[in-house]
Design a protein around this motif. Structure first.
Motif, PDB file in Angstrom:
ATOM      1  N   GLU A   1       0.823  -1.201   0.000  1.00 13.77           N
ATOM      2  CA  GLU A   1       0.000   0.000   0.000  1.00 13.77           C
ATOM      3  C   GLU A   1       0.862   1.258   0.000  1.00 13.77           C
ATOM      4  O   GLU A   1       0.566   2.230   0.688  1.00 13.77           O
ATOM      5  N   GLU A   2       1.898   1.244  -0.774  1.00 15.09           N
ATOM      6  CA  GLU A   2       2.808   2.381  -0.841  1.00 15.09           C
ATOM      7  C   GLU A   2       2.178   3.460  -1.723  1.00 15.09           C
ATOM      8  O   GLU A   2       1.861   3.210  -2.880  1.00 15.09           O
ATOM      9  N   ASN A   3       2.003   4.642  -1.168  1.00 10.82           N
ATOM     10  CA  ASN A   3       1.386   5.674  -1.982  1.00 10.82           C
ATOM     11  C   ASN A   3       2.414   6.287  -2.934  1.00 10.82           C
ATOM     12  O   ASN A   3       3.615   6.041  -2.827  1.00 10.82           O
ATOM     13  N   GLU A   4       1.937   7.074  -3.852  1.00  8.35           N
ATOM     14  CA  GLU A   4       2.821   7.577  -4.900  1.00  8.35           C
ATOM     15  C   GLU A   4       3.855   8.572  -4.389  1.00  8.35           C
ATOM     16  O   GLU A   4       4.937   8.683  -4.953  1.00  8.35           O
ATOM     17  N   VAL A   5       3.575   9.270  -3.302  1.00  4.22           N
ATOM     18  CA  VAL A   5       4.553  10.212  -2.747  1.00  4.22           C
ATOM     19  C   VAL A   5       5.740   9.454  -2.161  1.00  4.22           C
ATOM     20  O   VAL A   5       6.901   9.791  -2.418  1.00  4.22           O
ATOM     21  N   ILE A   6       5.454   8.412  -1.400  1.00  6.60           N
ATOM     22  CA  ILE A   6       6.529   7.599  -0.824  1.00  6.60           C
ATOM     23  C   ILE A   6       7.311   6.904  -1.929  1.00  6.60           C
ATOM     24  O   ILE A   6       8.532   6.827  -1.896  1.00  6.60           O
ATOM     25  N   ARG A   7       6.597   6.404  -2.925  1.00  4.01           N
ATOM     26  CA  ARG A   7       7.252   5.728  -4.045  1.00  4.01           C
ATOM     27  C   ARG A   7       8.154   6.699  -4.799  1.00  4.01           C
ATOM     28  O   ARG A   7       9.290   6.374  -5.146  1.00  4.01           O
ATOM     29  N   ALA A   8       7.674   7.915  -5.027  1.00  5.33           N
ATOM     30  CA  ALA A   8       8.481   8.910  -5.733  1.00  5.33           C
ATOM     31  C   ALA A   8       9.713   9.288  -4.918  1.00  5.33           C
ATOM     32  O   ALA A   8      10.799   9.466  -5.474  1.00  5.33           O
ATOM     33  N   ALA A   9       9.552   9.391  -3.596  1.00  5.15           N
ATOM     34  CA  ALA A   9      10.692   9.709  -2.748  1.00  5.15           C
ATOM     35  C   ALA A   9      11.729   8.593  -2.783  1.00  5.15           C
ATOM     36  O   ALA A   9      12.936   8.840  -2.843  1.00  5.15           O
ATOM     37  N   ARG A  10      11.251   7.335  -2.763  1.00  2.75           N
ATOM     38  CA  ARG A  10      12.163   6.198  -2.827  1.00  2.75           C
ATOM     39  C   ARG A  10      12.893   6.169  -4.169  1.00  2.75           C
ATOM     40  O   ARG A  10      14.102   5.948  -4.225  1.00  2.75           O
ATOM     41  N   GLU A  11      12.171   6.429  -5.237  1.00  2.00           N
ATOM     42  CA  GLU A  11      12.797   6.447  -6.560  1.00  2.00           C
ATOM     43  C   GLU A  11      13.819   7.577  -6.671  1.00  2.00           C
ATOM     44  O   GLU A  11      14.882   7.402  -7.254  1.00  2.00           O
ATOM     45  N   ARG A  12      13.483   8.728  -6.109  1.00  2.00           N
ATOM     46  CA  ARG A  12      14.411   9.862  -6.129  1.00  2.00           C
ATOM     47  C   ARG A  12      15.691   9.516  -5.378  1.00  2.00           C
ATOM     48  O   ARG A  12      16.789   9.863  -5.803  1.00  2.00           O
ATOM     49  N   GLN A  13      15.539   8.827  -4.247  1.00  2.00           N
ATOM     50  CA  GLN A  13      16.709   8.415  -3.479  1.00  2.00           C
ATOM     51  C   GLN A  13      17.571   7.440  -4.297  1.00  2.00           C
ATOM     52  O   GLN A  13      18.799   7.545  -4.309  1.00  2.00           O
ATOM     53  N   GLN A  14      16.936   6.519  -5.003  1.00  2.00           N
ATOM     54  CA  GLN A  14      17.684   5.581  -5.839  1.00  2.00           C
ATOM     55  C   GLN A  14      18.415   6.314  -6.955  1.00  2.00           C
ATOM     56  O   GLN A  14      19.561   5.997  -7.275  1.00  2.00           O
ATOM     57  N   GLN A  15      17.738   7.290  -7.546  1.00  2.00           N
ATOM     58  CA  GLN A  15      18.375   8.058  -8.610  1.00  2.00           C
ATOM     59  C   GLN A  15      19.545   8.872  -8.072  1.00  2.00           C
ATOM     60  O   GLN A  15      20.579   8.995  -8.722  1.00  2.00           O
ATOM     61  N   ARG A  16      19.371   9.434  -6.877  1.00  2.00           N
ATOM     62  CA  ARG A  16      20.450  10.206  -6.255  1.00  2.00           C
ATOM     63  C   ARG A  16      21.663   9.309  -5.982  1.00  2.00           C
ATOM     64  O   ARG A  16      22.792   9.694  -6.245  1.00  2.00           O
ATOM     65  N   GLU A  17      21.407   8.104  -5.463  1.00  2.00           N
ATOM     66  CA  GLU A  17      22.499   7.170  -5.197  1.00  2.00           C
ATOM     67  C   GLU A  17      23.197   6.769  -6.490  1.00  2.00           C
ATOM     68  O   GLU A  17      24.421   6.651  -6.532  1.00  2.00           O
ATOM     69  N   ALA A  18      22.417   6.560  -7.545  1.00  2.00           N
ATOM     70  CA  ALA A  18      23.014   6.204  -8.830  1.00  2.00           C
ATOM     71  C   ALA A  18      23.850   7.357  -9.380  1.00  2.00           C
ATOM     72  O   ALA A  18      24.939   7.138  -9.927  1.00  2.00           O
ATOM     73  N   ALA A  19      23.352   8.578  -9.210  1.00  2.00           N
ATOM     74  CA  ALA A  19      24.106   9.747  -9.680  1.00  2.00           C
ATOM     75  C   ALA A  19      25.405   9.904  -8.899  1.00  2.00           C
ATOM     76  O   ALA A  19      26.454  10.209  -9.474  1.00  2.00           O
ATOM     77  N   GLU A  20      25.335   9.666  -7.588  1.00  2.00           N
ATOM     78  CA  GLU A  20      26.546   9.751  -6.778  1.00  2.00           C
ATOM     79  C   GLU A  20      27.549   8.679  -7.187  1.00  2.00           C
ATOM     80  O   GLU A  20      28.751   8.935  -7.234  1.00  2.00           O
ATOM     81  N   ALA A  21      27.063   7.481  -7.491  1.00  2.00           N
ATOM     82  CA  ALA A  21      27.953   6.411  -7.934  1.00  2.00           C
ATOM     83  C   ALA A  21      28.587   6.774  -9.275  1.00  2.00           C
ATOM     84  O   ALA A  21      29.777   6.505  -9.501  1.00  2.00           O
ATOM     85  N   THR A  22      27.811   7.400 -10.142  1.00  2.00           N
ATOM     86  CA  THR A  22      28.343   7.808 -11.443  1.00  2.00           C
ATOM     87  C   THR A  22      29.397   8.896 -11.279  1.00  2.00           C
ATOM     88  O   THR A  22      30.450   8.856 -11.923  1.00  2.00           O
ATOM     89  N   GLU A  23      29.122   9.855 -10.397  1.00  2.00           N
ATOM     90  CA  GLU A  23      30.105  10.909 -10.146  1.00  2.00           C
ATOM     91  C   GLU A  23      31.392  10.327  -9.559  1.00  2.00           C
ATOM     92  O   GLU A  23      32.493  10.739  -9.931  1.00  2.00           O
ATOM     93  N   ALA A  24      31.249   9.374  -8.651  1.00  2.00           N
ATOM     94  CA  ALA A  24      32.430   8.736  -8.067  1.00  2.00           C
ATOM     95  C   ALA A  24      33.207   7.983  -9.145  1.00  2.00           C
ATOM     96  O   ALA A  24      34.444   8.005  -9.162  1.00  2.00           O
ATOM     97  N   ALA A  25      32.481   7.347 -10.059  1.00  2.00           N
ATOM     98  CA  ALA A  25      33.148   6.636 -11.147  1.00  2.00           C
ATOM     99  C   ALA A  25      33.877   7.608 -12.058  1.00  2.00           C
ATOM    100  O   ALA A  25      34.992   7.322 -12.517  1.00  2.00           O
ATOM    101  N   ASP A  26      33.266   8.767 -12.313  1.00  2.00           N
ATOM    102  CA  ASP A  26      33.924   9.780 -13.145  1.00  2.00           C
ATOM    103  C   ASP A  26      35.190  10.309 -12.479  1.00  2.00           C
ATOM    104  O   ASP A  26      36.207  10.520 -13.140  1.00  2.00           O
ATOM    105  N   GLU A  27      35.119  10.530 -11.167  1.00  2.00           N
ATOM    106  CA  GLU A  27      36.299  11.003 -10.454  1.00  2.00           C
ATOM    107  C   GLU A  27      37.415   9.960 -10.481  1.00  2.00           C
ATOM    108  O   GLU A  27      38.579  10.292 -10.663  1.00  2.00           O
ATOM    109  N   ASP A  28      37.029   8.694 -10.305  1.00  2.00           N
ATOM    110  CA  ASP A  28      38.026   7.631 -10.357  1.00  2.00           C
ATOM    111  C   ASP A  28      38.615   7.496 -11.762  1.00  2.00           C
ATOM    112  O   ASP A  28      39.797   7.195 -11.917  1.00  2.00           O
ATOM    113  N   ALA A  29      37.784   7.726 -12.776  1.00  2.00           N
ATOM    114  CA  ALA A  29      38.278   7.645 -14.147  1.00  2.00           C
ATOM    115  C   ALA A  29      39.293   8.746 -14.408  1.00  2.00           C
ATOM    116  O   ALA A  29      40.286   8.541 -15.110  1.00  2.00           O
ATOM    117  N   ALA A  30      39.038   9.908 -13.833  1.00  2.00           N
ATOM    118  CA  ALA A  30      39.981  11.010 -14.001  1.00  2.00           C
ATOM    119  C   ALA A  30      41.304  10.690 -13.335  1.00  2.00           C
ATOM    120  O   ALA A  30      42.363  11.112 -13.797  1.00  2.00           O
TER     121      ALA A  30
END
Length: 77
Positions: A14-43
């Motif tokens: 019974e997860e409402n759309e606000v909680i679901r959107a917040a969870r998805e945003r957190q996942q996207q933020r974590e993925a973006a942070e992982a990508t930034e870390a990968a870019d820094e390591d690549a440099a």
């Protein structure tokens, strides 16, 4: 005097759309942070396949969730 009754426990289904959107945003933020870390390591020349795989997995899972929500948006009501 009124009885104080705690609210019923909320099922994970019974997860409402606000909680679901917040969870998805957190996942996207974590993925973006992982990508930034990968870019820094690549440099620095230290990027390995595990870092790239983790970033791709995070971004891919967020994309799949977004696609499923878009496809099922009429059924969520």
């Amino acid at each position: 005097m009124t009885d104080q009754v705690p609210p019923p426990p909320q099922d994970e289904e019974e997860e409402n759309e606000v909680i679901r959107a917040a969870r998805e945003r957190q996942q996207q933020r974590e993925a973006a942070e992982a990508t930034e870390a990968a870019d820094e390591d690549a440099a620095k020349g230290k990027r390995g396949w595990k870092t790239a795989a983790a970033a791709g997995l995070g971004i891919g899972s967020a994309a799949v969730i977004a696609a499923l929500l878009y496809a099922n948006r009429g059924k969520i009501k």
